[in-house]
Motif scaffolding. Structure first.
Motif, PDB file in Angstrom:
ATOM      1  N   VAL A  83       0.852  -1.184   0.000  1.00 31.01           N
ATOM      2  CA  VAL A  83       0.000   0.000   0.000  1.00 31.01           C
ATOM      3  C   VAL A  83       0.892   1.241   0.000  1.00 31.01           C
ATOM      4  O   VAL A  83       1.766   1.363   0.868  1.00 31.01           O
ATOM      5  CB  VAL A  83      -0.930   0.014   1.229  1.00 31.01           C
ATOM      6  N   THR A  84       0.679   2.101  -0.961  1.00 32.03           N
ATOM      7  CA  THR A  84       1.453   3.339  -1.024  1.00 32.03           C
ATOM      8  C   THR A  84       0.517   4.534  -0.909  1.00 32.03           C
ATOM      9  O   THR A  84      -0.650   4.472  -1.304  1.00 32.03           O
ATOM     10  CB  THR A  84       2.257   3.441  -2.337  1.00 32.03           C
ATOM     11  N   GLN A  85       1.043   5.616  -0.364  1.00 33.09           N
ATOM     12  CA  GLN A  85       0.266   6.838  -0.188  1.00 33.09           C
ATOM     13  C   GLN A  85       1.045   8.025  -0.728  1.00 33.09           C
ATOM     14  O   GLN A  85       2.262   8.111  -0.548  1.00 33.09           O
ATOM     15  CB  GLN A  85      -0.040   7.090   1.295  1.00 33.09           C
ATOM     16  N   THR A 122      -6.255  16.353  -2.568  1.00 32.52           N
ATOM     17  CA  THR A 122      -6.617  14.946  -2.683  1.00 32.52           C
ATOM     18  C   THR A 122      -5.441  14.096  -2.272  1.00 32.52           C
ATOM     19  O   THR A 122      -4.317  14.323  -2.722  1.00 32.52           O
ATOM     20  CB  THR A 122      -7.019  14.599  -4.126  1.00 32.52           C
ATOM     21  N   LEU A 123      -5.719  13.121  -1.405  1.00 29.02           N
ATOM     22  CA  LEU A 123      -4.725  12.130  -1.012  1.00 29.02           C
ATOM     23  C   LEU A 123      -4.981  10.858  -1.820  1.00 29.02           C
ATOM     24  O   LEU A 123      -6.120  10.404  -1.944  1.00 29.02           O
ATOM     25  CB  LEU A 123      -4.818  11.795   0.477  1.00 29.02           C
ATOM     26  N   GLY A 160      -0.677   1.653   4.648  1.00 26.42           N
ATOM     27  CA  GLY A 160       0.334   2.472   4.024  1.00 26.42           C
ATOM     28  C   GLY A 160       1.151   3.206   5.075  1.00 26.42           C
ATOM     29  O   GLY A 160       0.848   3.133   6.268  1.00 26.42           O
ATOM     30  N   PRO A 161       2.175   3.953   4.661  1.00 24.62           N
ATOM     31  CA  PRO A 161       3.073   4.624   5.601  1.00 24.62           C
ATOM     32  C   PRO A 161       2.507   5.910   6.193  1.00 24.62           C
ATOM     33  O   PRO A 161       3.083   6.455   7.124  1.00 24.62           O
ATOM     34  CB  PRO A 161       4.308   4.924   4.755  1.00 24.62           C
ATOM     35  N   GLY A 162       1.400   6.392   5.661  1.00 18.81           N
ATOM     36  CA  GLY A 162       0.770   7.582   6.233  1.00 18.81           C
ATOM     37  C   GLY A 162       1.087   8.867   5.489  1.00 18.81           C
ATOM     38  O   GLY A 162       2.106   8.976   4.801  1.00 18.81           O
ATOM     39  N   THR A 163       0.184   9.836   5.626  1.00 24.35           N
ATOM     40  CA  THR A 163       0.373  11.193   5.113  1.00 24.35           C
ATOM     41  C   THR A 163       0.165  12.162   6.267  1.00 24.35           C
ATOM     42  O   THR A 163      -0.890  12.134   6.906  1.00 24.35           O
ATOM     43  CB  THR A 163      -0.638  11.528   4.006  1.00 24.35           C
ATOM     44  N   ARG A 164       1.169  12.967   6.541  1.00 24.98           N
ATOM     45  CA  ARG A 164       1.045  13.953   7.628  1.00 24.98           C
ATOM     46  C   ARG A 164       0.555  15.263   7.032  1.00 24.98           C
ATOM     47  O   ARG A 164       1.253  15.882   6.205  1.00 24.98           O
ATOM     48  CB  ARG A 164       2.380  14.148   8.327  1.00 24.98           C
ATOM     49  N   LEU A 165      -0.645  15.678   7.428  1.00 25.60           N
ATOM     50  CA  LEU A 165      -1.271  16.895   6.905  1.00 25.60           C
ATOM     51  C   LEU A 165      -1.383  17.937   8.005  1.00 25.60           C
ATOM     52  O   LEU A 165      -1.867  17.647   9.098  1.00 25.60           O
ATOM     53  CB  LEU A 165      -2.668  16.589   6.358  1.00 25.60           C
ATOM     54  N   THR A 166      -0.931  19.135   7.696  1.00 22.43           N
ATOM     55  CA  THR A 166      -1.067  20.263   8.612  1.00 22.43           C
ATOM     56  C   THR A 166      -1.887  21.340   7.927  1.00 22.43           C
ATOM     57  O   THR A 166      -1.581  21.727   6.787  1.00 22.43           O
ATOM     58  CB  THR A 166       0.307  20.833   9.007  1.00 22.43           C
TER      59      THR A 166
END
Lengths: 112, 114
Positions: free
Chosen positions: B4-6, B20-21, B106-112
């Motif tokens: 799984v990739t992000q 969009t993620l 997946g490894p995650g997406t850090r959103l600020t």
């Protein structure tokens, strides 16, 4: 509704210590229970599971027993290593459900 | 086999912006999920999909939309970002309802959102 409650962290232990992370659940039916682990900077990985009462899940030296009478699924390891430092999540899935319910996570740090 | 990739890994948005993620999996899994992870809150399910062309609401769907036009991709959209959407977002997939517990993350997406 269904819910999972874990012991609050963070938990800090020395290498080779005995580990217990408590997990209790509330569910209307007969859920399956799981422990997931999240290493730093990574996504979650399934660590172990148990699908019915009195089942014991085990993996990498970790164990957890499904206790229906106490609605618990405590995670244990006899001798922890520095590499076990991670966040541990307890989770449940009701039979036939299409999703998991996670606890809040417990951060574990093992010092050499 | 990437799993799984992000995309992206990190993003900073201003309030009101959209983005969009993207989540992609190469395991031919039917089920896909979007979670958000906040300190002390564990993972909370935003939306999920049980197959191509399907979507369903999770625990915290407000402010998000999703689409699953292709089996391997699951998109999470924020139409008008708010500071309360600052979080780490995880995508996951699983093979079938019999193995939904075996979710691959997946490894995650850090959103600020500022």
């Amino acid at each position: 509704g269904n819910s999972v409650t874990q012991m609050e962290g963070p938990v800090t232990l020395s290498e080779e210590a005995f580990l217990t992370i408590n997990c209790t659940y509330t569910a209307t039916g007969y859920p399956s229970l799981f422990w997931y682990v999240q290493y730093p900077g990574e996504g979650l990985q399934l660590l172990l599971k148990a699908t019915k009462a009195d089942d014991k899940g085990s993996n990498k030296g970790f164990e957890a027993t499904y206790r229906k009478e106490t609605t618990s699924f405590h995670l244990e390891k006899g001798s922890v290593q520095v590499s076990d430092s991670a966040v541990y999540f307890c989770a449940l899935s009701e039979r036939g459900a299409q999703k998991l319910v996670f606890g809040q996570g417990t951060r574990l740090t093992i010092n050499p | 086999n990437a799993g799984v990739t992000q995309t992206p890994k990190f993003r900073v948005l201003k309030t009101g912006q959209s983005m969009t993620l993207l989540c992609a999996q190469d395991m031919n899994h039917e089920y896909m999920y979007w979670y958000r992870q906040d300190p002390g809150m564990g993972l909370r399910l935003i939306h999920y999909s049980v197959g191509e062309g399907t979507t369903a609401k999770g625990e915290v769907p407000d402010g998000y939309n999703v689409s699953r036009l292709k089996k391997q991709n699951f998109l999470l959209g924020l139409e008008s970002a708010a500071p309360s959407q600052t979080s780490v977002y995880f995508c996951a997939s699983s093979g079938s309802i019999r193995s939904i517990y075996e979710q691959y993350f997946g490894p995650g997406t850090r959103l600020t959102v500022t």
